[in-house]
Design a protein around this motif. Structure first.
Motif, PDB file in Angstrom:
ATOM      1  N   GLU A 243      -3.380 -20.491 -13.981  1.00 23.71           N
ATOM      2  CA  GLU A 243      -4.299 -21.522 -13.484  1.00 23.71           C
ATOM      3  C   GLU A 243      -3.656 -22.895 -13.523  1.00 23.71           C
ATOM      4  O   GLU A 243      -3.803 -23.692 -12.600  1.00 23.71           O
ATOM      5  CB  GLU A 243      -5.581 -21.536 -14.340  1.00 23.71           C
ATOM      6  CG  GLU A 243      -6.552 -20.446 -13.957  1.00 23.71           C
ATOM      7  CD  GLU A 243      -7.917 -20.664 -14.586  1.00 23.71           C
ATOM      8  OE1 GLU A 243      -8.905 -20.278 -13.943  1.00 23.71           O
ATOM      9  OE2 GLU A 243      -7.995 -21.193 -15.722  1.00 23.71           O
TER      10      GLU A 243
ATOM     11  N   TRP B  73      -6.370 -24.833  -7.221  1.00 28.67           N
ATOM     12  CA  TRP B  73      -7.309 -24.378  -8.243  1.00 28.67           C
ATOM     13  C   TRP B  73      -8.524 -25.284  -8.261  1.00 28.67           C
ATOM     14  O   TRP B  73      -8.394 -26.503  -8.209  1.00 28.67           O
ATOM     15  CB  TRP B  73      -6.624 -24.398  -9.611  1.00 28.67           C
ATOM     16  CG  TRP B  73      -7.462 -23.874 -10.733  1.00 28.67           C
ATOM     17  CD1 TRP B  73      -7.670 -22.568 -11.058  1.00 28.67           C
ATOM     18  CD2 TRP B  73      -8.188 -24.645 -11.695  1.00 28.67           C
ATOM     19  NE1 TRP B  73      -8.479 -22.472 -12.152  1.00 28.67           N
ATOM     20  CE2 TRP B  73      -8.815 -23.727 -12.567  1.00 28.67           C
ATOM     21  CE3 TRP B  73      -8.379 -26.010 -11.907  1.00 28.67           C
ATOM     22  CZ2 TRP B  73      -9.603 -24.125 -13.629  1.00 28.67           C
ATOM     23  CZ3 TRP B  73      -9.183 -26.413 -12.971  1.00 28.67           C
ATOM     24  CH2 TRP B  73      -9.781 -25.475 -13.827  1.00 28.67           C
TER      25      TRP B  73
ATOM     26  N   ARG C 231     -14.018 -24.855 -12.700  1.00 27.95           N
ATOM     27  CA  ARG C 231     -15.263 -24.076 -12.777  1.00 27.95           C
ATOM     28  C   ARG C 231     -15.925 -24.345 -14.105  1.00 27.95           C
ATOM     29  O   ARG C 231     -15.276 -24.230 -15.135  1.00 27.95           O
ATOM     30  CB  ARG C 231     -14.934 -22.584 -12.714  1.00 27.95           C
ATOM     31  CG  ARG C 231     -15.052 -22.042 -11.317  1.00 27.95           C
ATOM     32  CD  ARG C 231     -14.710 -20.589 -11.306  1.00 27.95           C
ATOM     33  NE  ARG C 231     -13.891 -20.332 -10.136  1.00 27.95           N
ATOM     34  CZ  ARG C 231     -13.350 -19.176  -9.846  1.00 27.95           C
ATOM     35  NH1 ARG C 231     -13.498 -18.166 -10.658  1.00 27.95           N
ATOM     36  NH2 ARG C 231     -12.633 -19.025  -8.766  1.00 27.95           N
TER      37      ARG C 231
ATOM     38  N   ASP D 114     -11.179 -14.168 -13.969  1.00 28.54           N
ATOM     39  CA  ASP D 114     -11.844 -14.706 -12.775  1.00 28.54           C
ATOM     40  C   ASP D 114     -10.907 -14.743 -11.574  1.00 28.54           C
ATOM     41  O   ASP D 114     -11.324 -14.486 -10.445  1.00 28.54           O
ATOM     42  CB  ASP D 114     -12.318 -16.150 -13.025  1.00 28.54           C
ATOM     43  CG  ASP D 114     -13.562 -16.174 -13.908  1.00 28.54           C
ATOM     44  OD1 ASP D 114     -14.137 -15.088 -14.113  1.00 28.54           O
ATOM     45  OD2 ASP D 114     -13.925 -17.264 -14.388  1.00 28.54           O
ATOM     46  N   GLN D 115      -9.653 -15.101 -11.825  1.00 27.37           N
ATOM     47  CA  GLN D 115      -8.696 -15.187 -10.718  1.00 27.37           C
ATOM     48  C   GLN D 115      -8.463 -13.817 -10.094  1.00 27.37           C
ATOM     49  O   GLN D 115      -8.401 -13.666  -8.886  1.00 27.37           O
ATOM     50  CB  GLN D 115      -7.342 -15.716 -11.219  1.00 27.37           C
ATOM     51  CG  GLN D 115      -7.327 -17.165 -11.607  1.00 27.37           C
ATOM     52  CD  GLN D 115      -5.986 -17.527 -12.227  1.00 27.37           C
ATOM     53  OE1 GLN D 115      -5.767 -17.277 -13.414  1.00 27.37           O
ATOM     54  NE2 GLN D 115      -5.093 -18.073 -11.437  1.00 27.37           N
TER      55      GLN D 115
ATOM     56  N   ARG E 246     -10.511 -11.177 -10.311  1.00 30.70           N
ATOM     57  CA  ARG E 246     -11.754 -10.729  -9.649  1.00 30.70           C
ATOM     58  C   ARG E 246     -11.909 -11.395  -8.294  1.00 30.70           C
ATOM     59  O   ARG E 246     -12.341 -10.763  -7.332  1.00 30.70           O
ATOM     60  CB  ARG E 246     -12.961 -11.052 -10.528  1.00 30.70           C
ATOM     61  CG  ARG E 246     -13.035 -10.137 -11.717  1.00 30.70           C
ATOM     62  CD  ARG E 246     -14.473  -9.864 -12.146  1.00 30.70           C
ATOM     63  NE  ARG E 246     -14.445  -9.083 -13.363  1.00 30.70           N
ATOM     64  CZ  ARG E 246     -14.764  -9.564 -14.561  1.00 30.70           C
ATOM     65  NH1 ARG E 246     -15.154 -10.829 -14.693  1.00 30.70           N
ATOM     66  NH2 ARG E 246     -14.697  -8.793 -15.614  1.00 30.70           N
ATOM     67  N   ASP E 247     -11.558 -12.674  -8.232  1.00 32.33           N
ATOM     68  CA  ASP E 247     -11.673 -13.398  -6.970  1.00 32.33           C
ATOM     69  C   ASP E 247     -10.835 -12.708  -5.892  1.00 32.33           C
ATOM     70  O   ASP E 247     -11.294 -12.491  -4.776  1.00 32.33           O
ATOM     71  CB  ASP E 247     -11.217 -14.850  -7.161  1.00 32.33           C
ATOM     72  CG  ASP E 247     -11.337 -15.644  -5.880  1.00 32.33           C
ATOM     73  OD1 ASP E 247     -12.457 -15.691  -5.342  1.00 32.33           O
ATOM     74  OD2 ASP E 247     -10.326 -16.182  -5.407  1.00 32.33           O
TER      75      ASP E 247
ATOM     76  N   ARG F 287     -13.322 -10.278  -3.824  1.00 31.17           N
ATOM     77  CA  ARG F 287     -13.695 -11.087  -2.664  1.00 31.17           C
ATOM     78  C   ARG F 287     -12.649 -10.955  -1.547  1.00 31.17           C
ATOM     79  O   ARG F 287     -12.952 -10.448  -0.479  1.00 31.17           O
ATOM     80  CB  ARG F 287     -13.843 -12.549  -3.081  1.00 31.17           C
ATOM     81  CG  ARG F 287     -14.610 -13.388  -2.094  1.00 31.17           C
ATOM     82  CD  ARG F 287     -14.957 -14.742  -2.675  1.00 31.17           C
ATOM     83  NE  ARG F 287     -13.767 -15.536  -2.946  1.00 31.17           N
ATOM     84  CZ  ARG F 287     -13.127 -16.237  -2.002  1.00 31.17           C
ATOM     85  NH1 ARG F 287     -13.570 -16.248  -0.769  1.00 31.17           N
ATOM     86  NH2 ARG F 287     -12.058 -16.936  -2.305  1.00 31.17           N
TER      87      ARG F 287
ATOM     88  N   ALA G 225      -7.598  -9.659 -17.613  1.00 33.08           N
ATOM     89  CA  ALA G 225      -7.162  -9.810 -16.227  1.00 33.08           C
ATOM     90  C   ALA G 225      -6.399  -8.556 -15.787  1.00 33.08           C
ATOM     91  O   ALA G 225      -6.590  -8.048 -14.681  1.00 33.08           O
ATOM     92  CB  ALA G 225      -6.286 -11.058 -16.081  1.00 33.08           C
TER      93      ALA G 225
END
Ligand SMILES: [Zn+2]
Length: 344
Positions: free
Chosen positions: A86, A95, A98, A110-111, A113-114, A118, A144
């Motif tokens: 990040e 970046w 959040r 989160d990275q 999953r994104d 998505r 992760a």
């Protein structure tokens, strides 16, 4: 830049290009090897070669000039996603904050999953093959890595995940076992020294930096004259230590062990020096030494200790290096090495 400019990596490049030509690129690749030997560049070249519109693409070589090649080089191709720590992504303006927290030094869940939930659920935009490049993969924390597992098992069609790592063995075994490992070699010291000399470094300095770099051009370039001088002084100091008094060893280990990288480089340089001692024993006065300006200390050591003793010290120094790699306390690793040298 063509693949041929990746020096010293014929095996890895051969593997990647052969797979591309056959249209049989593995869905999970682990580009593993020392830092600064071209793994990240190879990952980008691979994505370019797979999506290139130029005539060379049929030979699994990117043209570097077409639309896709240029977009990938600039990091703006919608089908080539690069995930880094990040903090690095924040520096590059990639970046978004959040919940008000600061960017992490890791690659966080989160990275991943994104990307996985998505981005990979969307259709490909314009490329022929989609790439997710995780660089450095060892920056993924365990959550992760776990979030990436399912995608590594069942990746979407026409998608390749490329994990780039200078510490591949620290990745979870479940991750490693799902990837095809593409090994990148340490660069030979002679080749690195030649590169550094070509970049304007004096010959002696180039040889030293090459010997200390662990085969990494990036590391060799980062060792400036001052860093090299400090390491050389450390070897001078260690050459003057004797078996009778433990106090100077402990002082040495404490001072030189305050920093892991410095301790590792000191050990690497000590290995170069011990090799010089053996060369001096075999060739006498005319010996060609890597550390030419330590010649007096080297001659004194060659006269004082026997070859078997030097080899034992080499072994102890290697053990200290491997302990340093496994996160041992640097000061304790150096102290253990010296105890082994003098009372092993
Ligand atoms: Zn191209």
């Amino acid at each position: 830049m063509p693949f041929s400019e990746l020096i010293g990596q014929d095996r890895a490049v051969g593997m990647l290009r052969a797979a591309l030509s056959r249209g049989a690129l593995h869905h999970g690749l682990l580009l593993a090897g020392p830092e600064g030997v071209g793994k990240g560049t190879a990952a980008r070249l691979l994505a370019q070669a797979a999506n290139c519109d130029g005539p060379s693409a049929r030979q699994a070589e990117p043209c570097g000039a077409c639309g896709p090649c240029r977009k990938i080089a600039r990091g703006v191709h919608p089908d080539v996603l690069v995930v880094s720590e990040e903090r690095t992504m924040a520096r590059e303006g990639r970046w978004e904050p959040r919940g008000g927290r600061a960017p992490s030094r890791d690659i966080v869940v989160d990275q991943i999953r994104d990307v996985v939930d998505r981005r990979l659920s969307l259709k490909r935009f314009e490329g022929r093959r989609r790439f997710v490049i995780v660089d450095p993969a060892d920056a993924m924390n365990p959550q992760a890595q776990n979030a990436l597992l399912k995608t590594l098992e069942e990746p979407p069609e026409d998608t390749t995940l490329v994990l780039v790592s200078g510490a591949a063995d620290s990745l979870l075994p479940t991750i490693r076992s799902r990837c095809l490992r593409v090994p990148f070699a340490p660069l030979p010291a002679g080749l690195l020294a030649a590169r550094l000399e070509a970049a304007g470094r004096p010959a002696e300095q180039a040889r030293l930096a090459a010997a200390l770099s662990g085969g990494s051009l990036g590391r060799a370039l980062s060792l400036d004259a001052r860093a090299l001088e400090a390491r050389r002084r450390a070897v001078e100091e260690i050459a003057s230590l004797g078996p009778d008094d433990a106090r100077p060893w402990i002082a040495f280990a404490r001072e030189r062990g305050s920093d892991r990288d410095a301790a590792r480089e000191t050990c690497q340089l000590v290995l170069v020096w011990l090799r010089d001692v053996l060369v001096r024993m075999a060739a006498g006065d005319g010996a060609a030494l890597v550390l030419a300006d330590l010649a007096p200390a080297t001659a004194a050591a060659a006269a004082r200790i026997g070859p078997a003793e030097v080899l034992r010290r080499v072994e102890r120094t290697r053990q200290a290096l491997s302990a340093l790699r496994q996160n041992a306390s640097p000061a304790l690793a150096l102290e253990g090495m010296l105890i082994g040298w003098f009372h092993g």
